[in-house]
Design a protein around this motif. Structure first.
Motif, PDB file in Angstrom:
ATOM      1  N   PRO A  49       0.910  -1.231   0.003  1.00 22.79           N
ATOM      2  CA  PRO A  49      -0.068   0.077  -0.034  1.00 22.79           C
ATOM      3  C   PRO A  49       0.886   1.297  -0.054  1.00 22.79           C
ATOM      4  CG  PRO A  49       0.112  -0.894   2.312  1.00 22.79           C
ATOM      5  CD  PRO A  49       0.717  -1.972   1.310  1.00 22.79           C
ATOM      6  N   LEU A  51       2.460   4.420  -2.999  1.00 19.38           N
ATOM      7  CA  LEU A  51       2.209   4.802  -4.331  1.00 19.38           C
ATOM      8  C   LEU A  51       2.670   4.243  -5.491  1.00 19.38           C
ATOM      9  CD1 LEU A  51       4.658   6.765  -5.644  1.00 19.38           C
ATOM     10  CD2 LEU A  51       3.945   8.406  -3.962  1.00 19.38           C
ATOM     11  N   ARG A  53       2.163   1.207  -6.242  1.00 14.78           N
ATOM     12  CA  ARG A  53       1.239   0.240  -6.709  1.00 14.78           C
ATOM     13  C   ARG A  53       0.744   0.748  -8.053  1.00 14.78           C
ATOM     14  NH1 ARG A  53      -1.958  -2.445  -3.541  1.00 14.78           N
ATOM     15  NH2 ARG A  53      -3.981  -2.158  -4.763  1.00 14.78           N
ATOM     16  N   TYR A  54       0.980   1.973  -8.530  1.00  8.12           N
ATOM     17  CA  TYR A  54       0.661   2.504  -9.835  1.00  8.12           C
ATOM     18  C   TYR A  54       2.031   2.727 -10.838  1.00  8.12           C
ATOM     19  CZ  TYR A  54      -2.813   3.472  -6.359  1.00  8.12           C
ATOM     20  OH  TYR A  54      -3.856   3.381  -5.383  1.00  8.12           O
ATOM     21  N   GLY A  71       2.514   7.366   0.484  1.00 10.92           N
ATOM     22  CA  GLY A  71       1.269   7.127  -0.292  1.00 10.92           C
ATOM     23  C   GLY A  71       0.362   6.250   0.315  1.00 10.92           C
ATOM     24  N   PHE A  72      -0.808   5.953  -0.419  1.00 12.09           N
ATOM     25  CA  PHE A  72      -1.709   5.361  -0.016  1.00 12.09           C
ATOM     26  C   PHE A  72      -2.580   5.458   1.561  1.00 12.09           C
ATOM     27  CE2 PHE A  72      -4.785   1.713   0.040  1.00 12.09           C
ATOM     28  CZ  PHE A  72      -5.046   1.494  -1.440  1.00 12.09           C
ATOM     29  N   LYS A  85      -9.070  13.120   2.960  1.00  8.50           N
ATOM     30  CA  LYS A  85      -7.833  12.396   2.338  1.00  8.50           C
ATOM     31  C   LYS A  85      -6.810  13.088   3.552  1.00  8.50           C
ATOM     32  CE  LYS A  85      -5.618   9.940  -0.645  1.00  8.50           C
ATOM     33  NZ  LYS A  85      -5.368   8.417  -0.431  1.00  8.50           N
ATOM     34  N   THR A 200      -0.595  10.666  -8.032  1.00  4.69           N
ATOM     35  CA  THR A 200      -1.121   9.230  -7.463  1.00  4.69           C
ATOM     36  C   THR A 200      -2.213   9.534  -6.311  1.00  4.69           C
ATOM     37  OG1 THR A 200       0.850   9.284  -5.626  1.00  4.69           O
ATOM     38  CG2 THR A 200       1.224   8.137  -7.775  1.00  4.69           C
ATOM     39  N   TYR A 203      -5.208   8.563  -8.258  1.00  5.81           N
ATOM     40  CA  TYR A 203      -5.240   7.022  -8.484  1.00  5.81           C
ATOM     41  C   TYR A 203      -5.775   6.378  -7.016  1.00  5.81           C
ATOM     42  CZ  TYR A 203      -3.251   7.165 -12.999  1.00  5.81           C
ATOM     43  OH  TYR A 203      -3.153   7.436 -14.432  1.00  5.81           O
ATOM     44  N   GLU A 204      -5.357   6.916  -6.200  1.00  2.00           N
ATOM     45  CA  GLU A 204      -5.635   6.323  -4.652  1.00  2.00           C
ATOM     46  C   GLU A 204      -7.343   6.568  -4.535  1.00  2.00           C
ATOM     47  OE1 GLU A 204      -3.154   7.693  -1.598  1.00  2.00           O
ATOM     48  OE2 GLU A 204      -1.361   6.855  -2.334  1.00  2.00           O
ATOM     49  N   GLU A 207      -9.127   3.846  -6.606  1.00  2.00           N
ATOM     50  CA  GLU A 207      -9.002   2.606  -5.904  1.00  2.00           C
ATOM     51  C   GLU A 207      -9.700   2.425  -4.648  1.00  2.00           C
ATOM     52  OE1 GLU A 207      -5.902  -0.754  -4.899  1.00  2.00           O
ATOM     53  OE2 GLU A 207      -5.283   0.987  -5.524  1.00  2.00           O
ATOM     54  N   GLN A 208      -9.585   3.536  -3.772  1.00  2.00           N
ATOM     55  CA  GLN A 208     -10.314   3.449  -2.546  1.00  2.00           C
ATOM     56  C   GLN A 208     -11.773   3.639  -2.446  1.00  2.00           C
ATOM     57  OE1 GLN A 208      -7.545   6.867  -0.741  1.00  2.00           O
ATOM     58  NE2 GLN A 208      -6.817   5.402   0.549  1.00  2.00           N
TER      59      GLN A 208
END
Length: 368
Positions: A49, A51, A53-54, A71-72, A85, A200, A203-204, A207-208
């Protein structure tokens, strides 16, 4: 080492192409920021988990990254369909870790010998930490009224710190005249890769939120790298058929004492103008001459967003209110974003059924 899907760099303003295989700063033709262009292919995020991941939409392979597990960060409920966030959970306590991880990774990979940047606080701490992790010397220049915690953080990681009269623009001028000649400048939007780290965040969110995007994103804006990054990410997502043409409405939040993006938006200008005598104790918002101001304005208009300036007297009370409501350690910039959210909801711009994400960009600890 570099992502083979990177096609090259191009200028956000004039479109001029640049070679991504060598160190680049701004466009050699017009002096404006550069963007990273990819041969975009859909992928499934994978790995721990962070950033990284991307990595298919990042410029360097994760095996060669300078990473501190950034990240994440979590999305935390604040009631009434609003999520926070919380970027304070990043290494060095702010969202700046995302951009510096990518900027330092690429600088090291492309042969930089040393790094430098002006900063209002959090970016300097992040650069100092990631420079230490990369084994590269770091020099930062900061306004002399920067809170002591930011200054000591940089020294803690071994950075050379110079305190300069004035604001971040003055710190940048000082570095240009007096900084190490061999140091690569990783200032906001004066190299292409901090944007890639900041994107990112979008992107998170996708996904979240179970492959959906919020209706509104409220974002405290200084240099604007995060706003620009998320706007770029949405276009990438559409190119990969993750989303259609819909976009979250982006909101740029600034302080009344330094609001060049708000002024440009209200006046329907295509670019921002330098803000005279910037004053705010939300130091991350005290950026009077953002080089990427024109991109922020484009992002706001393309997403049917808005820009709002918050009175200085509202910022700290709003941060305290959100902290007491949620248990999140809210920084002044996050307080400004929360104050703006209340105003926009009261005015009806944010509708009762809107899903809203408000960014708390860093920890409040460094301000106390």
């Amino acid at each position: 080492m570099l992502n083979a899907l990177v096609k090259g760099l191009s200028c956000f303003a004039c479109g001029a192409p640049h070679d991504h295989r060598v160190l680049q700063t701004v466009c050699t033709k017009c002096g404006m920021p550069l963007r990273v262009d990819y041969d975009l292919r859909s992928f499934e995020p994978n790995g721990p988990p962070t950033l990284w991941r991307y990595s298919p939409v990042l410029p360097i392979d994760r095996k060669h990254a300078v990473s501190l597990a950034e990240g994440f960060t979590p999305l935390l409920a604040a009631g009434n369909g609003i999520l926070i966030k919380d970027e304070a959970r990043n290494p060095t306590g702010s969202f700046k870790a995302r951009g510096m991880s990518l900027a330092v990774s690429m600088a090291r990979a492309l042969g930089a010998e040393a790094l430098a940047a002006p900063s209002a606080g959090n970016a300097a701490g992040a650069l100092a930490a990631y420079g230490a992790a990369a084994g590269l010397p770091v020099t930062v220049a900061m306004p002399e009224d920067t809170p002591p915690a930011f200054i000591e953080e940089c020294r803690h990681y071994g950075a050379e710190v110079h305190l300069v009269p004035g604001n971040i623009a003055d710190a940048g001028k000082w570095l240009k005249s007096n900084g190490p000649r061999n140091a690569f400048d990783v200032s906001t939007l004066k190299e292409p890769y901090r944007v890639e780290g900041k994107k990112t965040m979008a992107y998170e969110l996708f996904e979240q939120l179970d492959e959906k995007l919020p209706d509104v994103i409220v974002y405290p804006t200084g240099g604007g790298t995060g706003l620009v990054g998320m706007w770029k990410a949405f276009d990438e997502m559409q190119s990969m058929n993750w989303i259609g043409g819909e976009r979250p409405r982006l909101v740029s939040v600034q302080a009344e004492g330094c609001a060049p993006v708000v002024k440009g938006f209200v006046e329907d200008s295509s670019k921002t103008e330098p803000w005279p005598q910037p004053v705010t104790e939300a130091y991350g918002l005290r950026v009077p001459s953002p080089i990427g101001g024109f991109i922020c304005l484009r992002a706001l208009r393309e997403t049917r967003g808005t820009a709002i300036a918050v009175a200085e007297r509202e910022i700290v009370p709003a941060a305290e209110e959100l902290a007491r409501k949620t248990g999140i350690d809210v920084c002044p910039e996050g307080g400004a974003a929360w104050a703006a959210t209340r105003t926009l909801r009261s005015s009806g711009w944010i509708k009762p059924d809107d899903k809203v994400v408000v960014f708390n960009t860093g920890t409040g600890l460094k301000y106390r």
